[in-house]
Scaffold this motif. Structure first.
Motif, mmCIF file in Angstrom:
data_model
loop_
_atom_site.group_PDB
_atom_site.id
_atom_site.type_symbol
_atom_site.label_atom_id
_atom_site.label_comp_id
_atom_site.label_asym_id
_atom_site.label_seq_id
_atom_site.Cartn_x
_atom_site.Cartn_y
_atom_site.Cartn_z
ATOM 1 N N SER A 120 -6.026 1.863 9.159
ATOM 2 C CA SER A 120 -5.212 1.479 8.001
ATOM 3 C C SER A 120 -6.021 1.242 6.730
ATOM 4 O O SER A 120 -5.496 1.391 5.634
ATOM 5 N N GLY A 121 -7.291 0.859 6.849
ATOM 6 C CA GLY A 121 -8.133 0.705 5.666
ATOM 7 C C GLY A 121 -7.557 -0.274 4.662
ATOM 8 O O GLY A 121 -7.348 -1.439 4.948
ATOM 9 N N GLY A 122 -7.243 0.218 3.463
ATOM 10 C CA GLY A 122 -6.661 -0.609 2.414
ATOM 11 C C GLY A 122 -5.161 -0.756 2.514
ATOM 12 O O GLY A 122 -4.545 -1.363 1.631
ATOM 13 N N GLY A 123 -4.559 -0.195 3.573
ATOM 14 C CA GLY A 123 -3.112 -0.351 3.769
ATOM 15 C C GLY A 123 -2.315 0.921 3.624
ATOM 16 O O GLY A 123 -1.077 0.878 3.619
ATOM 17 N N PHE A 124 -3.001 2.051 3.539
ATOM 18 C CA PHE A 124 -2.319 3.345 3.358
ATOM 19 C C PHE A 124 -2.358 4.159 4.643
ATOM 20 O O PHE A 124 -3.444 4.398 5.177
ATOM 21 N N PRO A 125 -1.222 4.597 5.148
ATOM 22 C CA PRO A 125 0.125 4.329 4.626
ATOM 23 C C PRO A 125 0.813 3.120 5.243
ATOM 24 O O PRO A 125 1.904 2.746 4.824
ATOM 25 N N GLY A 126 0.223 2.470 6.255
ATOM 26 C CA GLY A 126 0.971 1.527 7.074
ATOM 27 C C GLY A 126 1.540 0.328 6.343
ATOM 28 O O GLY A 126 2.712 -0.034 6.549
ATOM 29 N N THR A 145 2.316 -2.030 13.309
ATOM 30 C CA THR A 145 1.001 -2.476 13.760
ATOM 31 C C THR A 145 -0.057 -1.675 13.012
ATOM 32 O O THR A 145 -0.019 -0.442 13.000
ATOM 33 N N LEU A 146 -0.979 -2.377 12.384
ATOM 34 C CA LEU A 146 -2.068 -1.750 11.633
ATOM 35 C C LEU A 146 -3.341 -1.862 12.456
ATOM 36 O O LEU A 146 -3.765 -2.964 12.813
ATOM 37 N N ALA A 166 -9.584 -5.675 7.871
ATOM 38 C CA ALA A 166 -8.523 -6.298 8.667
ATOM 39 C C ALA A 166 -8.107 -7.628 8.051
ATOM 40 O O ALA A 166 -6.913 -7.963 8.010
ATOM 41 N N ALA A 167 -9.077 -8.414 7.566
ATOM 42 C CA ALA A 167 -8.759 -9.677 6.900
ATOM 43 C C ALA A 167 -7.944 -9.425 5.636
ATOM 44 O O ALA A 167 -6.988 -10.166 5.334
ATOM 45 N N PHE A 168 -8.315 -8.384 4.893
ATOM 46 C CA PHE A 168 -7.531 -8.037 3.709
ATOM 47 C C PHE A 168 -6.098 -7.686 4.083
ATOM 48 O O PHE A 168 -5.146 -8.133 3.426
ATOM 49 N N LEU A 169 -5.917 -6.890 5.114
ATOM 50 C CA LEU A 169 -4.574 -6.473 5.511
ATOM 51 C C LEU A 169 -3.703 -7.674 5.864
ATOM 52 O O LEU A 169 -2.520 -7.729 5.499
ATOM 53 N N ARG A 170 -4.271 -8.635 6.563
ATOM 54 C CA ARG A 170 -3.507 -9.834 6.919
ATOM 55 C C ARG A 170 -3.082 -10.599 5.666
ATOM 56 O O ARG A 170 -1.943 -11.041 5.544
ATOM 57 N N GLU A 171 -4.029 -10.765 4.739
ATOM 58 C CA GLU A 171 -3.721 -11.513 3.524
ATOM 59 C C GLU A 171 -2.756 -10.736 2.632
ATOM 60 O O GLU A 171 -1.837 -11.317 2.034
ATOM 61 N N ALA A 172 -2.931 -9.426 2.523
ATOM 62 C CA ALA A 172 -2.037 -8.617 1.697
ATOM 63 C C ALA A 172 -0.616 -8.643 2.242
ATOM 64 O O ALA A 172 0.354 -8.715 1.482
ATOM 65 N N ALA A 173 -0.475 -8.595 3.565
ATOM 66 C CA ALA A 173 0.851 -8.666 4.169
ATOM 67 C C ALA A 173 1.492 -10.018 3.873
ATOM 68 O O ALA A 173 2.691 -10.101 3.569
ATOM 69 N N ARG A 174 0.708 -11.098 3.949
ATOM 70 C CA ARG A 174 1.237 -12.436 3.653
ATOM 71 C C ARG A 174 1.706 -12.523 2.212
ATOM 72 O O ARG A 174 2.817 -12.991 1.929
ATOM 73 N N VAL A 175 0.883 -12.034 1.295
ATOM 74 C CA VAL A 175 1.216 -12.101 -0.123
ATOM 75 C C VAL A 175 2.426 -11.218 -0.448
ATOM 76 O O VAL A 175 3.304 -11.602 -1.237
ATOM 77 N N ALA A 176 2.491 -10.056 0.169
ATOM 78 C CA ALA A 176 3.612 -9.138 -0.089
ATOM 79 C C ALA A 176 4.903 -9.620 0.557
ATOM 80 O O ALA A 176 5.992 -9.183 0.167
ATOM 81 N N GLY A 177 4.780 -10.500 1.561
ATOM 82 C CA GLY A 177 5.970 -11.018 2.219
ATOM 83 C C GLY A 177 6.497 -10.117 3.318
ATOM 84 O O GLY A 177 7.716 -10.036 3.529
ATOM 85 N N VAL A 178 5.581 -9.448 4.022
ATOM 86 C CA VAL A 178 6.001 -8.594 5.140
ATOM 87 C C VAL A 178 5.261 -9.041 6.399
ATOM 88 O O VAL A 178 4.154 -9.570 6.333
ATOM 89 N N GLN A 179 5.897 -8.809 7.529
ATOM 90 C CA GLN A 179 5.289 -9.170 8.802
ATOM 91 C C GLN A 179 4.738 -7.917 9.475
ATOM 92 O O GLN A 179 5.482 -6.969 9.718
ATOM 93 N N VAL A 180 3.449 -7.928 9.739
ATOM 94 C CA VAL A 180 2.797 -6.833 10.450
ATOM 95 C C VAL A 180 1.871 -7.443 11.499
ATOM 96 O O VAL A 180 1.522 -8.628 11.431
#
Length: 208
Positions: A73-79, A91-92, A100-114
């Motif tokens: 998933s890297g920076g979140g593209f496309p997942g 699942t990313l 991976a730490a970025f993805l968790r924080e980005a999902a929290r900030v964006a308001g999505v559950q992954v």
């Protein structure tokens, strides 16, 4: 938050999705100063080259899809973009611990559950999914090798590919049987979405 740039025709999304994507883009820009999520050269084209490209897959995800696995998933593209735009359970898989730490924080900030699985693809243990996705990760034969582990028998792979898609398909057919649907990219004149289903190794197919 800055205004959300216009998306290409046919990729219109709801206001709620726009807001999720903007929060995601903002945190990506902040984290990108510390870890390499997107090439600095590509940052001016974040929306057109990365977010819009990933959004193309959202329309191909069945509503309420019981599981989607995004490989590398890297920076979140496309997942993560798909998670912002759909109700799929995403699942990313990303082996780099910082990403991976970025993805968790980005999902929290964006308001999505992954679910973020910080393991190598060869080692990741996740339930089989209806959809497996990847973008700019590896040649198609290797994507199939990895993706077959995560895909349900009735599932589909959605891979964003560039101008070498035909050559990669030819190489993949040497080892895999699959039904192929080529969907032209709306964001890249040389790009294509490969929608692959009924995926089986050739030797398994020959032994039926």
């Amino acid at each position: 938050m800055s205004a959300v740039p216009a998306l290409p025709s046919g990729l219109d999304v709801s206001r709620e999705t726009h807001e999720r994507l903007e929060r995601y883009a903002d945190i990506l820009l902040r984290w990108n100063q510390k870890i390499n999520l997107v090439s600095p050269h590509d940052l001016p084209h974040l929306w057109s080259r990365h977010i819009a490209d990933s959004l193309q897959l959202a329309a191909l995800i069945p509503a309420g899809a019981p599981g989607l696995v995004d490989m590398g998933s890297g920076g979140g593209f496309p997942g993560l973009v798909i998670a912002c735009a759909t109700d799929a359970r995403v699942t990313l898989i990303e082996s780099d611990q910082r990403k991976a730490a970025f993805l968790r924080e980005a999902a929290r900030v964006a308001g999505v559950q992954v679910r973020v699985c910080a393991q190598r693809l060869e080692q990741a243990d996740v339930p089989p999914a209806l959809v497996v996705t990847a973008r700019a990760l590896a040649p198609l034969p290797l994507l199939l090798e990895w993706g077959a582990r995560f895909l349900r028998p009735d599932g589909v792979c959605l891979f964003l590919k560039g101008r070498n898609a035909a050559e990669e398909l030819a190489a993949a057919h040497a080892g895999w049987h699959m039904a192929v649907n080529r969907i032209p990219s709306r964001t890249n004149a040389d790009g294509v979405i490969l929608e692959l289903s009924d995926i089986r190794r050739v030797r398994d197919h020959n032994n039926e």
